[in-house]
Design a protein around this motif. Structure first.
Motif, PDB file in Angstrom:
ATOM      1  N   PHE A 191       0.825  -1.204   0.000  1.00 14.08           N
ATOM      2  CA  PHE A 191       0.000   0.000   0.000  1.00 14.08           C
ATOM      3  C   PHE A 191       0.864   1.261   0.000  1.00 14.08           C
ATOM      4  O   PHE A 191       0.556   2.229  -0.700  1.00 14.08           O
ATOM      5  N   GLU A 192       1.941   1.258   0.762  1.00 13.24           N
ATOM      6  CA  GLU A 192       2.856   2.409   0.774  1.00 13.24           C
ATOM      7  C   GLU A 192       3.457   2.617  -0.619  1.00 13.24           C
ATOM      8  O   GLU A 192       3.563   3.750  -1.096  1.00 13.24           O
ATOM      9  N   ASN A 193       3.862   1.522  -1.275  1.00 11.76           N
ATOM     10  CA  ASN A 193       4.397   1.629  -2.641  1.00 11.76           C
ATOM     11  C   ASN A 193       3.333   2.163  -3.591  1.00 11.76           C
ATOM     12  O   ASN A 193       3.623   2.990  -4.454  1.00 11.76           O
ATOM     13  N   PHE A 194       2.114   1.687  -3.443  1.00 14.30           N
ATOM     14  CA  PHE A 194       1.006   2.161  -4.272  1.00 14.30           C
ATOM     15  C   PHE A 194       0.804   3.664  -4.089  1.00 14.30           C
ATOM     16  O   PHE A 194       0.625   4.405  -5.060  1.00 14.30           O
ATOM     17  N   LYS A 195       0.837   4.119  -2.833  1.00 17.17           N
ATOM     18  CA  LYS A 195       0.676   5.550  -2.566  1.00 17.17           C
ATOM     19  C   LYS A 195       1.794   6.356  -3.209  1.00 17.17           C
ATOM     20  O   LYS A 195       1.549   7.421  -3.784  1.00 17.17           O
ATOM     21  N   LYS A 196       3.038   5.856  -3.138  1.00 20.09           N
ATOM     22  CA  LYS A 196       4.167   6.565  -3.746  1.00 20.09           C
ATOM     23  C   LYS A 196       3.995   6.648  -5.261  1.00 20.09           C
ATOM     24  O   LYS A 196       4.252   7.693  -5.867  1.00 20.09           O
ATOM     25  N   ILE A 197       3.576   5.539  -5.878  1.00 26.20           N
ATOM     26  CA  ILE A 197       3.380   5.522  -7.329  1.00 26.20           C
ATOM     27  C   ILE A 197       2.294   6.518  -7.724  1.00 26.20           C
ATOM     28  O   ILE A 197       2.455   7.282  -8.691  1.00 26.20           O
ATOM     29  N   LYS A 198       1.194   6.517  -6.999  1.00 22.45           N
ATOM     30  CA  LYS A 198       0.091   7.434  -7.318  1.00 22.45           C
ATOM     31  C   LYS A 198       0.508   8.891  -7.110  1.00 22.45           C
ATOM     32  O   LYS A 198       0.121   9.765  -7.884  1.00 22.45           O
ATOM     33  N   THR A 199       1.297   9.159  -6.086  1.00 23.22           N
ATOM     34  CA  THR A 199       1.785  10.517  -5.860  1.00 23.22           C
ATOM     35  C   THR A 199       2.687  10.954  -7.014  1.00 23.22           C
ATOM     36  O   THR A 199       2.565  12.075  -7.505  1.00 23.22           O
TER      37      THR A 199
END
Length: 190
Positions: free
Chosen positions: A61-69
Motif C-alpha cells: 500500500f505504501e508503494n502504491f501511494k508513492k506511485i500514485k503521488t
C-alpha cells in the motif's frame, strides 16, 4: 481376623482404584495440556503468518501511494505537453517569417512586431517549464539531437553540431522534440 483382612483388602482395592483413577486423570490432564500446547503453537504460527501478510500488504500500500503521488506530480508537471507540442510549429513559423522578412527593409515594422510576439510567446512557454535545447557547437548527443546529415569540416572537431535546422524543446527535462542538426565529420583522405 478375616474381617480385618477383608477390610484391608477392600481398602487396598479402593486405594488401587483411586490411584488408577488419579493416574487416568493425570494422564488426561497431560493429554489435554499437550493438546492445548499444540493448539497454542498452531495459533501462534497462524498469528505470525497473518502478521507477515499484514506487513507485506502495508508495504504494498505504501508503494502504491508513492506511485500514485508520482503519477499525480507527473500529470501536473507534464499535463500540458500535448498543447505545447502543437504550439512548437507555430514558433518555427514565426521564426521563419522573421528570417524571411528580415532580408528586406520593406517590412521592418512587421518584422519587429512578429519578433516581439515571438519573444512573449517564448517567455510564456518558459514559465510553463519549456526550454530550448541548445545544440550549436555542442557535441552530438542522440538523446537531444537528431542528425539529418554530416558535413566534412576541418575547422571543427568530429561529431560536433555545425548547424541547427530545427530547434529542439524539452518540458521540465523531458524531451518534446529533438534538435534537427547537421554534424561534422573528418574529411575523407584522398
Amino acid at each position: 481376623m478375616e474381617e480385618k483382612e477383608e477390610k484391608n483388602l477392600e481398602k487396598k482395592t479402593k486405594e488401587k482404584g483411586e490411584a488408577q483413577e488419579d493416574h487416568k486423570k493425570k494422564k488426561k490432564k497431560d493429554e489435554a495440556s499437550e493438546e492445548f500446547q499444540k493448539t497454542l503453537e498452531e495459533k501462534e504460527e497462524l498469528l505470525k503468518e497473518l502478521n507477515n501478510k499484514y506487513l507485506y500488504l502495508q508495504a504494498d500500500f505504501e508503494n502504491f501511494k508513492k506511485i500514485k503521488t508520482k503519477e499525480k506530480l507527473d500529470l501536473l508537471k507534464f499535463g500540458n505537453e500535448v498543447l505545447i507540442k502543437e504550439l512548437i510549429p507555430v514558433i518555427d513559423n514565426l521564426e521563419r517569417a522573421i528570417d524571411h522578412a528580415g532580408k528586406s527593409e520593406d517590412a521592418k515594422g512587421i518584422v519587429d512586431g512578429v519578433q516581439i510576439t515571438l519573444n512573449e510567446f517564448l517567455k510564456v512557454l518558459e514559465r510553463s517549464g519549456v526550454e530550448r535545447i541548445d545544440a550549436m557547437g555542442k557535441k552530438f548527443d542522440p538523446n537531444f539531437h537528431e542528425a539529418l546529415f554530416q558535413e566534412e569540416r576541418e575547422d571543427v572537431e568530429p561529431d560536433t553540431v555545425t548547424s541547427e535546422l530545427q530547434k529542439g524543446y524539452a518540458l521540465n527535462g523531458r524531451l518534446l522534440r529533438p534538435s534537427r542538426v547537421s554534424v561534422s565529420k573528418k574529411p575523407d583522405a584522398q
